[in-house]
Each structure stands twice: as structure tokens, then as C-alpha cells.
Motif scaffolding. Sequence first.
Motif, PDB file in Angstrom:
ATOM      1  N   ARG A  30      -3.202  -4.565   0.074  1.00 18.02           N
ATOM      2  CA  ARG A  30      -3.259  -5.569  -0.592  1.00 18.02           C
ATOM      3  C   ARG A  30      -3.606  -6.649   0.207  1.00 18.02           C
ATOM      4  NH1 ARG A  30       2.297  -6.133  -2.390  1.00 18.02           N
ATOM      5  NH2 ARG A  30       2.603  -4.075  -2.891  1.00 18.02           N
ATOM      6  N   ALA A  31      -3.036  -6.864   1.215  1.00 17.10           N
ATOM      7  CA  ALA A  31      -3.543  -8.161   2.267  1.00 17.10           C
ATOM      8  C   ALA A  31      -5.097  -7.881   2.803  1.00 17.10           C
ATOM      9  CB  ALA A  31      -2.835  -8.234   3.504  1.00 17.10           C
ATOM     10  N   SER A  32      -5.556  -6.644   2.657  1.00 11.45           N
ATOM     11  CA  SER A  32      -6.933  -6.354   3.336  1.00 11.45           C
ATOM     12  C   SER A  32      -8.017  -6.449   2.118  1.00 11.45           C
ATOM     13  CB  SER A  32      -6.967  -5.134   4.061  1.00 11.45           C
ATOM     14  OG  SER A  32      -6.776  -4.111   3.139  1.00 11.45           O
ATOM     15  N   GLY A  33      -7.385  -6.539   0.873  1.00 16.02           N
ATOM     16  CA  GLY A  33      -8.125  -6.579  -0.328  1.00 16.02           C
ATOM     17  C   GLY A  33      -8.578  -5.468  -0.717  1.00 16.02           C
ATOM     18  N   ARG A  34      -8.071  -4.180  -0.109  1.00 12.59           N
ATOM     19  CA  ARG A  34      -8.549  -2.749  -0.696  1.00 12.59           C
ATOM     20  C   ARG A  34      -7.649  -2.600  -2.031  1.00 12.59           C
ATOM     21  NH1 ARG A  34      -8.070   1.501   3.471  1.00 12.59           N
ATOM     22  NH2 ARG A  34      -8.318   2.951   1.586  1.00 12.59           N
ATOM     23  N   ALA A  35      -7.939  -2.173  -3.135  1.00 13.86           N
ATOM     24  CA  ALA A  35      -7.411  -1.728  -4.165  1.00 13.86           C
ATOM     25  C   ALA A  35      -6.836  -0.408  -4.077  1.00 13.86           C
ATOM     26  CB  ALA A  35      -8.360  -1.533  -5.502  1.00 13.86           C
ATOM     27  N   PHE A  73      10.035   5.402   3.066  1.00 10.37           N
ATOM     28  CA  PHE A  73      10.054   4.037   2.089  1.00 10.37           C
ATOM     29  C   PHE A  73       9.392   3.051   2.771  1.00 10.37           C
ATOM     30  CE2 PHE A  73      12.128   0.131   0.564  1.00 10.37           C
ATOM     31  CZ  PHE A  73      11.417   0.178  -0.634  1.00 10.37           C
ATOM     32  N   LEU A  74       9.856   2.738   4.029  1.00 11.40           N
ATOM     33  CA  LEU A  74       9.452   1.641   4.656  1.00 11.40           C
ATOM     34  C   LEU A  74       7.957   1.687   5.150  1.00 11.40           C
ATOM     35  CD1 LEU A  74       9.910  -1.024   6.620  1.00 11.40           C
ATOM     36  CD2 LEU A  74      10.735   0.704   8.593  1.00 11.40           C
ATOM     37  N   LYS A  75       7.773   2.950   5.433  1.00  9.40           N
ATOM     38  CA  LYS A  75       6.096   3.158   5.854  1.00  9.40           C
ATOM     39  C   LYS A  75       5.544   2.754   4.562  1.00  9.40           C
ATOM     40  CE  LYS A  75       5.795   7.158   7.425  1.00  9.40           C
ATOM     41  NZ  LYS A  75       5.567   8.450   7.919  1.00  9.40           N
ATOM     42  N   ARG A  76       5.696   3.367   3.404  1.00  6.92           N
ATOM     43  CA  ARG A  76       5.043   3.149   2.048  1.00  6.92           C
ATOM     44  C   ARG A  76       4.799   1.782   1.829  1.00  6.92           C
ATOM     45  NH1 ARG A  76       7.528   6.766  -0.450  1.00  6.92           N
ATOM     46  NH2 ARG A  76       9.341   5.178  -1.328  1.00  6.92           N
ATOM     47  N   THR A  77       6.012   1.005   1.878  1.00  3.44           N
ATOM     48  CA  THR A  77       5.986  -0.392   1.459  1.00  3.44           C
ATOM     49  C   THR A  77       5.146  -1.374   2.624  1.00  3.44           C
ATOM     50  OG1 THR A  77       8.268   0.019   0.733  1.00  3.44           O
ATOM     51  CG2 THR A  77       7.388  -2.328   1.263  1.00  3.44           C
ATOM     52  N   ALA A  78       5.157  -0.747   3.899  1.00  7.28           N
ATOM     53  CA  ALA A  78       4.381  -1.724   4.661  1.00  7.28           C
ATOM     54  C   ALA A  78       2.810  -1.289   4.353  1.00  7.28           C
ATOM     55  CB  ALA A  78       4.722  -1.392   6.221  1.00  7.28           C
ATOM     56  N   PHE A  79       2.475  -0.246   4.360  1.00  7.30           N
ATOM     57  CA  PHE A  79       1.233   0.200   3.981  1.00  7.30           C
ATOM     58  C   PHE A  79       0.537  -0.261   2.668  1.00  7.30           C
ATOM     59  CE2 PHE A  79       1.681   4.036   7.027  1.00  7.30           C
ATOM     60  CZ  PHE A  79       0.787   3.319   8.001  1.00  7.30           C
ATOM     61  N   GLN A  80       1.426  -0.299   1.735  1.00  8.19           N
ATOM     62  CA  GLN A  80       0.911  -1.062   0.509  1.00  8.19           C
ATOM     63  C   GLN A  80       0.844  -2.418   0.628  1.00  8.19           C
ATOM     64  OE1 GLN A  80       4.315  -0.361  -2.223  1.00  8.19           O
ATOM     65  NE2 GLN A  80       3.259   1.795  -2.892  1.00  8.19           N
ATOM     66  N   TYR A  81       1.559  -3.248   1.528  1.00  6.65           N
ATOM     67  CA  TYR A  81       1.413  -4.555   1.925  1.00  6.65           C
ATOM     68  C   TYR A  81       0.067  -4.808   2.728  1.00  6.65           C
ATOM     69  CZ  TYR A  81       2.042  -8.989   3.949  1.00  6.65           C
ATOM     70  OH  TYR A  81       1.527 -10.509   4.393  1.00  6.65           O
ATOM     71  N   LEU A  82      -0.288  -4.082   3.635  1.00  7.52           N
ATOM     72  CA  LEU A  82      -1.567  -3.845   4.350  1.00  7.52           C
ATOM     73  C   LEU A  82      -2.696  -3.832   3.379  1.00  7.52           C
ATOM     74  CD1 LEU A  82      -0.430  -2.321   7.753  1.00  7.52           C
ATOM     75  CD2 LEU A  82      -0.446  -4.860   7.295  1.00  7.52           C
TER      76      LEU A  82
END
Length: 103
Positions: free
Chosen positions: A96-101, A85-94
Motif C-alpha cells: 500500500r505504501a509503494s502504491g501497488r494495488a 500473520f506478521l509477514k503478511r501484514t507487513a507486506f500488505q502495508y509495504l
Amino acid sequence: MTTLKEVAIKNVGEEAFAPEQIGWRFALGTVLIIGGYGAWSLIPVVIEADLEPSVKAALSGLIGATPFLTKVVAVALMGRPAYNFLKRTAFQYLRRASGRAQD
């Protein structure tokens, strides 16, 4: 001739973990992971300390391995579903922050 189609891979053995299940073990595991990487900032302090070269080398090696060691302890403490869950949440944030859909 056969055509290939994309198939989403789902981990059958992975247990679902929801944000509502976050507890003290999850929080402590997250702090351990972040703190493990923060420990690298202590390496220059050890190098500049007035210690024997063998002690400096041992401490630098131990501090260099700290992120790996703290991740192992954090996964053991949190449990695999919480770590995923932590990995999935962190990668979703990254993403979004990088602009990738998100796919």
C-alpha cells in the motif's frame, strides 16, 4: 495444444491467525525482530571501543548475526501462524505504501 491457466497456491498446512489472537507472545516476538535489526547500529560503537581486536571481531560478528538469531527465537516464541500473520501484514502495508494495488 493445451492452455495453461493460473492457479492460486494456498498453503494447506498453514493455520489461520486472526488479529484478535494477538497476545503478549506476538508482541514480544515483534519487538525481538525489530530489536534484532536495531542491534546493527551498535557495530560502530564496538569498533570504536577500546577493546582488543579479537574481542571487537567477536562482538561485531555476534551483533551482525543478531537479526537472524532473534528471528529464530521470535518464531519459536510466537509460533509459525503468528509469524506468517506478521509477514503478511507487513507486506500488505509495504504494498500500500509503494502504491501497488493488492492482487
